[in-house]
Design an enzyme around this catalytic site. Structure first.
Site, PDB file in Angstrom:
ATOM      1  N   ASN A 155     -14.025  -8.650  -1.754  1.00 24.77           N
ATOM      2  CA  ASN A 155     -13.863  -9.836  -1.540  1.00 24.77           C
ATOM      3  C   ASN A 155     -13.336  -9.987  -0.020  1.00 24.77           C
ATOM      4  OD1 ASN A 155     -12.258 -12.183  -1.137  1.00 24.77           O
ATOM      5  ND2 ASN A 155     -10.281 -11.753  -2.322  1.00 24.77           N
ATOM      6  N   LYS A 164     -12.406 -12.496   1.537  1.00 22.52           N
ATOM      7  CA  LYS A 164     -11.662 -13.591   1.996  1.00 22.52           C
ATOM      8  C   LYS A 164     -12.251 -14.476   3.156  1.00 22.52           C
ATOM      9  CE  LYS A 164      -8.302 -10.602   0.184  1.00 22.52           C
ATOM     10  NZ  LYS A 164      -6.880 -10.080   0.383  1.00 22.52           N
ATOM     11  N   HIS A 183      -6.820 -15.835  -7.590  1.00 28.59           N
ATOM     12  CA  HIS A 183      -6.266 -14.844  -6.521  1.00 28.59           C
ATOM     13  C   HIS A 183      -5.035 -15.222  -6.199  1.00 28.59           C
ATOM     14  CE1 HIS A 183      -6.122 -12.249  -2.933  1.00 28.59           C
ATOM     15  NE2 HIS A 183      -6.955 -11.692  -3.567  1.00 28.59           N
ATOM     16  N   GLU A 231      -3.487 -15.157  -3.255  1.00 28.00           N
ATOM     17  CA  GLU A 231      -3.217 -15.666  -2.275  1.00 28.00           C
ATOM     18  C   GLU A 231      -3.457 -17.107  -2.507  1.00 28.00           C
ATOM     19  OE1 GLU A 231      -6.348 -13.513   0.136  1.00 28.00           O
ATOM     20  OE2 GLU A 231      -4.852 -12.103   0.344  1.00 28.00           O
ATOM     21  N   GLU A 241      -3.841  -7.026  -9.444  1.00 30.11           N
ATOM     22  CA  GLU A 241      -3.637  -7.090  -7.981  1.00 30.11           C
ATOM     23  C   GLU A 241      -2.216  -7.396  -7.701  1.00 30.11           C
ATOM     24  OE1 GLU A 241      -7.597  -7.699  -5.678  1.00 30.11           O
ATOM     25  OE2 GLU A 241      -6.461  -9.546  -5.859  1.00 30.11           O
ATOM     26  N   GLY A 297      -3.263  -6.124   1.138  1.00 28.59           N
ATOM     27  CA  GLY A 297      -3.180  -6.080   2.680  1.00 28.59           C
ATOM     28  C   GLY A 297      -1.976  -5.294   3.249  1.00 28.59           C
ATOM     29  N   SER A 303      -5.130  -2.640  -1.388  1.00 23.79           N
ATOM     30  CA  SER A 303      -5.293  -1.477  -0.502  1.00 23.79           C
ATOM     31  C   SER A 303      -6.278  -0.545  -0.986  1.00 23.79           C
ATOM     32  CB  SER A 303      -4.019  -0.992  -0.156  1.00 23.79           C
ATOM     33  OG  SER A 303      -3.187  -2.052   0.606  1.00 23.79           O
TER      34      SER A 303
HETATM   35  P1  13P Z   1      -6.818  -5.373   0.478  1.00 26.93           P
HETATM   36  O1  13P Z   1      -7.912  -4.461  -0.123  1.00 26.93           O
HETATM   37  O2  13P Z   1      -7.011  -5.812   1.651  1.00 26.93           O
HETATM   38  O3  13P Z   1      -5.469  -5.055  -0.045  1.00 26.93           O
HETATM   39  O4  13P Z   1      -7.089  -6.590  -0.507  1.00 26.93           O
HETATM   40  C1  13P Z   1      -7.059  -6.827  -1.853  1.00 26.93           C
HETATM   41  C2  13P Z   1      -7.564  -7.985  -2.468  1.00 26.93           C
HETATM   42  O5  13P Z   1      -6.609  -8.958  -2.378  1.00 26.93           O
HETATM   43  C3  13P Z   1      -8.779  -8.218  -3.036  1.00 26.93           C
HETATM   44  O6  13P Z   1      -9.022  -9.414  -3.765  1.00 26.93           O
END
Ligand code: 13P
Length: 252
Positions: A9, A11, A96, A98, A168, A174, A214
Site C-alpha cells: 500500500n 498510500k 483502511h 486511515e 491492521e 507506521g 510495520s
Molecule cells: P506500515 O507498514 O507503514 O506500518 O503500514 C501498514 C499499512 O497501513 C498498510 O496498509
C-alpha cells in the site's frame, strides 16, 4: 490451501514517474515468485501508468479506495469500481484505518464499498483493526468482530470467495511497533471464527487474512509461520522495490 497475498500500500506517496519506476524495478525482482500473489496499490493518478508497466507480469494493481456508488454519476471526487477496472485494477483496498480515522468512513460505508468492488469485478481487501485505546481497554475482539460483521453484511458465500481481509491494528501502523506473531495469530484465528459463524467453517477456511502494521523484511518470516496469517499488507517497507521484494520473497 490458502495462497498467500503480499500487497504493498503506497498510500499518498510517489509521483507518476516514481511509482512507474518502482513498478519497473519490482518486476524482475519477483518475476520467479509463485508462492504468493503480489499486488501494489499506488495513488489513483498513477494507477494506469503502473498497470501498463506491470502488464503481463505476476504483479496485480490495487486501488487504495473505491466509490460506494456504481458506474458514473454526479459524485465529485469519487472513482467508481468500473473506472478502477478500466485503470487496470483487479483489487481494491476498502476501509483502511486511515480512511476510517481521517475521512469519516464508517462500518456502513465500508460495507457499501466492498459490495461496489464485488459488483465491478474487483476483489476487495477489507481492512479491520482496533486502536491502541481499544486494545488497552481489552476491546480488540469486540471491535474487530463488529467491523468484520458489518463489512460482510449482505454478502453471500460466493462473494466471500472473492474477499480478502486485512487485520491492521492501528497501533502497529507506521509506528515500527509490529504486533507479535502470537498477537496477530490470535486475532486472525478469532476473525476466521467470526466469519465461520456467518458463512460456515469451510468457507471461512478459504478466506485469506492478511496482517498489516510495520511489516518489514526482518519480521515477515516469523509472521508468516503462524497458521492463520495468509500474507501481508505492507505500507512503508513497500515503497522501496528491493525491500518489498525481500518481503514478497520471504521464503528464500
Ligand atoms: P506500515 O507498514 O507503514 O506500518 O503500514 C501498514 C499499512 O497501513 C498498510 O496498509
Amino acid at each position: 490451501m490458502r495462497k498467500p497475498i503480499i500487497a504493498g500500500n503506497w498510500k499518498m506517496f510517489k509521483t507518476i514517474a516514481e511509482s512507474s519506476a518502482t513498478a519497473a524495478q519490482l518486476k524482475p525482482l519477483v518475476a520467479h515468485t509463485n508462492h504468493c500473489e503480489i499486488a501494489v496499490a499506488p495513488v489513483f493518478t498513477s494507477l494506469r501508468f503502473v498497470a501498463d508497466r506491470l502488464e503481463g507480469s505476476n504483479i496485480q494493481v490495487a486501488s487504495q479506495d473505491i466509490a460506494a456508488e456504481r458506474g458514473q454519476g454526479a459524485y465529485t471526487g469519487e472513482v467508481s469500481g468500473e473506472m478502477l477496472r478500466d485503470a487496470g485494477c483487479s483489487l481494491a483496498i476498502v476501509g483502511h484505518s486511515e480512511r476510517r480515522q481521517y475521512y469519516g468512513e464508517t462500518d456502513e460505508t465500508v460495507n457499501r464499498k466492498a459490495r461496489a468492488a464485488l459488483d465491478a469485478g474487483l476483489r476487495p481487501i477489507i481492512c479491520v483493526g482496533e486502536t491502541l485505546a481499544e486494545r488497552d481497554s481489552g476491546r480488540e475482539r469486540e471491535v474487530a468482530k463488529r467491523q468484520i460483521n458489518a463489512a460482510l453484511a449482505e454478502l453471500t458465500a460466493v462473494d466471500l470467495d472473492r474477499i480478502i481481509v486485512a487485520y491492521e491494528p492501528v497501533w502497529a501502523i507506521g509506528t515500527g511497533r509490529t504486533a507479535t506473531p502470537q498477537q496477530a495469530q490470535s486475532m486472525h484465528a478469532f476473525l476466521r471464527s467470526v466469519i465461520a459463524d456467518t458463512f460456515g467453517e469451510a468457507a471461512a477456511q478459504d478466506v485469506r487474512i492478511l496482517y498489516g502494521g510495520s511489516v518489514k523484511p526482518e519480521n515477515i518470516g516469523e509472521l508468516m509461520r503462524e497458521d492463520d496469517l495468509d500474507g501481508a499488507l505492507v505500507g512503508g517497507a513497500s515503497l522501496d522495490a528491493a525491500s518489498f521484494a525481500r518481503i514478497v520473497n520471504y521464503l528464500g
